[in-house]
Design a protein around this motif. Structure first.
Motif, mmCIF file in Angstrom:
data_model
loop_
_atom_site.group_PDB
_atom_site.id
_atom_site.type_symbol
_atom_site.label_atom_id
_atom_site.label_comp_id
_atom_site.label_asym_id
_atom_site.label_seq_id
_atom_site.Cartn_x
_atom_site.Cartn_y
_atom_site.Cartn_z
ATOM 1 N N ASP A 83 37.648 44.644 77.638
ATOM 2 C CA ASP A 83 37.696 44.830 76.189
ATOM 3 C C ASP A 83 38.829 45.760 75.763
ATOM 4 O O ASP A 83 38.890 46.148 74.610
ATOM 5 N N SER A 84 39.706 46.131 76.675
ATOM 6 C CA SER A 84 40.789 47.033 76.333
ATOM 7 C C SER A 84 41.851 46.312 75.510
ATOM 8 O O SER A 84 41.941 45.093 75.517
ATOM 9 N N GLU A 85 42.659 47.111 74.816
ATOM 10 C CA GLU A 85 43.782 46.596 74.046
ATOM 11 C C GLU A 85 45.077 47.057 74.699
ATOM 12 O O GLU A 85 45.120 48.090 75.362
ATOM 13 N N LEU A 86 46.116 46.265 74.502
ATOM 14 C CA LEU A 86 47.428 46.600 75.023
ATOM 15 C C LEU A 86 48.365 46.854 73.858
ATOM 16 O O LEU A 86 48.643 45.954 73.068
ATOM 17 N N LYS A 156 47.751 50.804 77.803
ATOM 18 C CA LYS A 156 46.403 50.239 77.803
ATOM 19 C C LYS A 156 45.434 51.256 77.204
ATOM 20 O O LYS A 156 45.342 52.396 77.673
ATOM 21 N N VAL A 157 44.748 50.834 76.144
ATOM 22 C CA VAL A 157 43.837 51.743 75.435
ATOM 23 C C VAL A 157 42.460 51.107 75.351
ATOM 24 O O VAL A 157 42.323 49.881 75.433
ATOM 25 N N PRO A 158 41.420 51.907 75.196
ATOM 26 C CA PRO A 158 40.072 51.356 75.026
ATOM 27 C C PRO A 158 39.989 50.537 73.749
ATOM 28 O O PRO A 158 40.897 50.577 72.909
ATOM 29 N N PRO A 159 38.894 49.786 73.559
ATOM 30 C CA PRO A 159 38.742 48.999 72.320
ATOM 31 C C PRO A 159 38.878 49.880 71.091
ATOM 32 O O PRO A 159 38.394 51.016 71.055
ATOM 33 N N LEU A 218 42.178 44.930 64.347
ATOM 34 C CA LEU A 218 43.186 45.922 64.718
ATOM 35 C C LEU A 218 43.518 45.743 66.199
ATOM 36 O O LEU A 218 43.088 46.513 67.054
ATOM 37 N N ASN A 219 44.292 44.703 66.498
ATOM 38 C CA ASN A 219 44.646 44.437 67.882
ATOM 39 C C ASN A 219 46.099 44.840 68.146
ATOM 40 O O ASN A 219 46.743 45.471 67.318
ATOM 41 N N SER A 220 46.598 44.447 69.313
ATOM 42 C CA SER A 220 47.941 44.890 69.695
ATOM 43 C C SER A 220 49.021 44.320 68.776
ATOM 44 O O SER A 220 50.039 44.974 68.535
ATOM 45 N N ALA A 221 48.802 43.106 68.242
ATOM 46 C CA ALA A 221 49.786 42.540 67.314
ATOM 47 C C ALA A 221 49.864 43.365 66.032
ATOM 48 O O ALA A 221 50.955 43.606 65.495
#
Length: 332
Positions: A83-86, A156-159, A218-221
């Protein structure tokens, strides 16, 4: 003489049901039906669907509080193994590290160009004891969506965690600020969300509200497009946007919708210096009916060419600039 007891059907067996002429055959039909279920207990009824949606939302909240998947999640693009985000791109990564966003790993492409931002990224990651892994560029490319541009750095960050809309408002009021928030209604492109967050930060806004359903997350994009502004501007999630807007109205905030068919032109908006939530609809459908009915005013941006329209990110930028200009004029 034959024995009648051996004849088939000659002996009436007990327990086979009610006899003919007993009056019991229609008794069950005369008993009446059971009470009609409540509307919320009927899955096909709108109230039943609403109850099911509420139950799903409550279950999602419990999973989130228990450390399960974040209810914002990744939307669009390919799913990651967890579930992490990049967060990608040097500006976005350095802003996230400056804001002390929790991070688990920093990936650096082999033989990356060491400019000032890259050096600051490495310095901040080292100070925070974030593991730094050097990987080959093809491996970094495979980590991301096809259209992502990483510039040789990936964090790499948590959700992502969303604020509560009322907490955002309270934070502004606690600092004696004049609330200027932006709410999105049907904006599903995360790049538009990122652009709007960047405009909010540029023109004195204090927060963005997104609905739980049918909205960009609120994702990486979004992080990439915001150029790091997502680290400074809180993003709140509303389980029901219409109800959230009504609650904000009770707190003295004016709800102003932005729509091409508005009856008020943006340059003459008298509510510009009031506590405000500016609601941005989708480019195609505009504001939904319930949200439009909740607004105190519907404003439009004057466009000289009637065949042209603005996407959500550009429309929000123009509107926020005009509101900030009107606020400056009225305060001087």
């Amino acid at each position: 003489m034959s024995n009648k007891s051996n004849r088939t059907g000659a002996v009436r067996k007990k327990g086979l049901g009610k006899g003919v002429g007993s009056g019991g055959q229609g008794r069950q039909a005369l008993e009446g039906r059971k009470p009609t279920p409540k509307a919320e207990d009927r899955p096909y009824h709108p109230a039943g669907k609403a109850k099911a949606a509420k139950d799903r939302y409550e279950a999602a909240k419990k999973r989130h509080m228990a450390g399960g998947p974040d209810r914002g999640g990744q939307r669009g693009g390919s799913k990651k193994s967890d579930d992490s985000e990049l967060v990608t791109g040097r500006n976005s990564v350095v802003e996230a590290l400056r804001a002390k966003i929790p991070a688990t790993t920093l990936y650096i492409a082999a033989r990356v160009e060491m400019d000032d931002r890259t050096r600051e990224i490495l310095r901040l990651a080292t100070q925070r004891n974030i593991p730094v892994l050097e990987i080959m560029r093809p491996e970094m490319d495979r980590m991301l969506d096809r259209d992502s541009v990483h510039q040789g750095v990936v964090l790499k960050v948590p959700p992502m965690e969303y604020a509560h809309p009322m907490d955002v408002l309270d934070g502004v009021l606690d600092h004696d600020g004049n609330p200027l928030l932006v709410a999105l209604d049907g904006v599903t492109d995360p790049r538009n969300l990122g652009a709007i967050i960047r405009s909010v930060a540029a023109f004195g806004g204090q927060g963005v509200i997104v609905p739980q359903r049918r909205s960009a997350g609120l994702n990486s994009a979004a992080w990439k497009t915001s150029a790091g502004a997502a680290a400074r501007i809180p993003v709140a999630m509303a389980s029901n946007l219409t109800q959230t807007l009504k609650e904000l109205k009770k707190r003295g905030v004016f709800i102003v919708g932005l729509d091409g068919g508005g009856d008020v032109m943006l340059p003459g908006l008298e509510l510009a210096d009031r506590p405000m939530v500016l609601v941005i609809g989708s480019e195609g459908k505009g504001l939904s009916r319930l949200v439009a009915d909740t607004c105190d005013a519907i404003v439009s941006i004057p466009i000289s060419a009637t065949t042209e329209s603005l996407n959500a990110g550009i429309a929000a930028s123009v509107a926020l600039y005009e509101v900030s200009k009107l606020r400056a004029e009225k305060s001087s």
